[in-house]
Design an enzyme around this catalytic site. Structure first.
Site, PDB file in Angstrom:
ATOM      1  N   HIS A 110       0.839  -1.147   0.227  1.00 48.18           N
ATOM      2  CA  HIS A 110       0.010   0.062  -0.017  1.00 48.18           C
ATOM      3  C   HIS A 110       0.992   1.157   0.111  1.00 48.18           C
ATOM      4  O   HIS A 110       1.842   1.302   0.772  1.00 48.18           O
ATOM      5  CB  HIS A 110      -0.972  -0.141   1.219  1.00 48.18           C
ATOM      6  CG  HIS A 110      -1.918   0.974   1.180  1.00 48.18           C
ATOM      7  ND1 HIS A 110      -1.852   2.517   1.509  1.00 48.18           N
ATOM      8  CD2 HIS A 110      -3.243   1.079   0.811  1.00 48.18           C
ATOM      9  CE1 HIS A 110      -2.873   3.024   1.163  1.00 48.18           C
ATOM     10  NE2 HIS A 110      -3.692   2.261   0.926  1.00 48.18           N
TER      11      HIS A 110
ATOM     12  N   GLU B  24      -3.953   1.975  -7.367  1.00 46.95           N
ATOM     13  CA  GLU B  24      -4.266   3.302  -6.303  1.00 46.95           C
ATOM     14  C   GLU B  24      -3.355   4.185  -6.692  1.00 46.95           C
ATOM     15  O   GLU B  24      -2.201   4.499  -6.044  1.00 46.95           O
ATOM     16  CB  GLU B  24      -4.252   2.609  -5.058  1.00 46.95           C
ATOM     17  CG  GLU B  24      -4.897   1.539  -4.670  1.00 46.95           C
ATOM     18  CD  GLU B  24      -5.449   1.849  -2.967  1.00 46.95           C
ATOM     19  OE1 GLU B  24      -6.567   1.556  -2.751  1.00 46.95           O
ATOM     20  OE2 GLU B  24      -4.559   1.695  -2.233  1.00 46.95           O
TER      21      GLU B  24
END
Ligand code: PGA
Length: 255
Positions: free
Chosen positions: A94, A166
C-alpha cells in the site's frame, strides 16, 4: 464477479471493529447475488472480527505482513500468523506503507514470494504519484512497480492475485481517478502481467476516494474487477452503498 475490499486502516478499535463487521453482515443479509467482500481490520481486531465473520460470505484480510517466516522480529506479523488468524487475503505494498514504512519494491517482492507459498490471496497495490502522472510517466511507472513486485514469483493457475491500482494522488483526497483513467491503467496492468507470463487468474481493482455515490461508475466497467475502499469503508452507509452498487452491476450484467 466483482470484489469489494474495505481497508479500515488504523481507524477502529476492537469493539468498533466488531460492530462494524456486524454492520457489514447486516447489509449483505438476504441477498442472493453478492460481490465478493473482504474486510481488512487492524491486527488487534483480527481474531474478534474473525468470530463475527465465521460461516458468512464476508472474508477477512490483513493490511500488511512481515518479510520473514518466523523468529526474532519484534513487532512483525508473519503470513503464517495471518493464516492462523483466519485471514484469506493480505494487502501488500500500500502506498502509505511504501511512503511511511520504507516498503521498497524489494520488500514488496519478498512478501509476494512468501505469500505464494500459502493459500492467502495477495492484494498488491501499485500506483503513481501526482508528479509522475503530470510528467506523463504513470503507465511506465506502474508497469515497473508491477514487474518489480512479481519478479521470480510463481503464480499458478490455481492461485489468485488481486492487483489494486491506487493512484497516490487519489487516496484519501476526495478526488478519485475517472473510471476511464482507471480502465486505461487496468489495461496497462493486464498487458504487463501478460508480458511477464501471469495472466488469467488476476483481478484488477481500483482504489482511491471511492464512495457510495460513484462506486457504480467504476464497478460497471468490465475492465474493473472491483474496488479497494479506505475512508468510505469505515462509514457503514457508504460501504453498504458500495456493496449495493456491486450487486446492481452483477445483476444487470449477469457477472
Ligand atoms: P481511500 O483509501 O478510499 O480513503 O482513498 C483507499 C486506500 O488507501 O486503499
Amino acid at each position: 464477479m466483482k470484489t469489494i475490499i474495505g481497508n479500515w486502516k488504523m481507524h477502529l478499535g476492537i469493539r468498533e471493529s466488531i460492530a462494524h463487521a456486524r454492520g457489514v453482515l447486516r447489509s449483505v443479509m438476504g441477498h442472493e447475488v453478492l460481490p465478493e467482500i473482504v474486510i481488512c481490520p487492524s491486527f488487534t481486531a483480527l481474531s474478534e472480527v474473525r468470530k463475527v465473520l465465521v460461516r458468512t460470505r464476508v472474508s477477512l484480510g490483513a493490511q500488511t505482513m512481515g518479510t520473514e517466516r518466523f523468529g526474532a522480529f519484534t513487532g512483525d506479523v508473519s503470513v503464517a500468523q495471518l493464516d492462523d488468524a483466519g485471514c484469506g487475503f493480505v494487502i501488500i505494498g500500500h502506498s502509505e506503507r511504501r511512503a511511511m514504512n520504507g516498503e521498497s519494491d524489494a520488500i514488496v517482492n519478498a512478501k509476494m514470494k512468501l505469500i505464494a507459498q500459502t493459500s492467502l490471496v495477495p492484494i498488491l497495490c501499485v500506483g503513481e504519484s501526482k508528479e509522475t502522472r503530470a510528467a506523463g510517466k504513470a503507465e511506465v511507472f506502474v508497469a515497473q512497480q508491477l514487474g518489480a513486485a512479481l519478479r521470480g514469483v510463481t503464480i499458478t493457475k490455481a492461485s489468485r492475485l488481486i492487483v489494486a491500482y491506487e493512484p497516490i494522488w487519489a487516496i484519501g483526497s476526495g478526488t478519485s481517478a475517472t473510471p476511464a483513467d482507471a480502465v486505461a491503467m487496468h489495461n496497462v496492468i493486464r498487458e504487463s502481467l501478460q508480458k511477464i507470463g501471469i495472466g488469467a487468474s488476476v483481478q484488477v481493482v481500483y482504489g482511491g476516494s471511492v464512495d457510495g455515490a460513484h462506486a457504480y461508475s467504476f464497478l460497471r466497467e468490465p475492465g474493473i474487477d472491483g474496488v479497494l475502499v479506505g475512508g468510505a469503508s469505515v462509514k457503514i452507509h457508504e460501504f453498504e452503498a458500495i456493496i449495493g452498487a456491486g450487486r446492481e452491476v452483477m445483476i444487470a450484467q449477469n457477472v
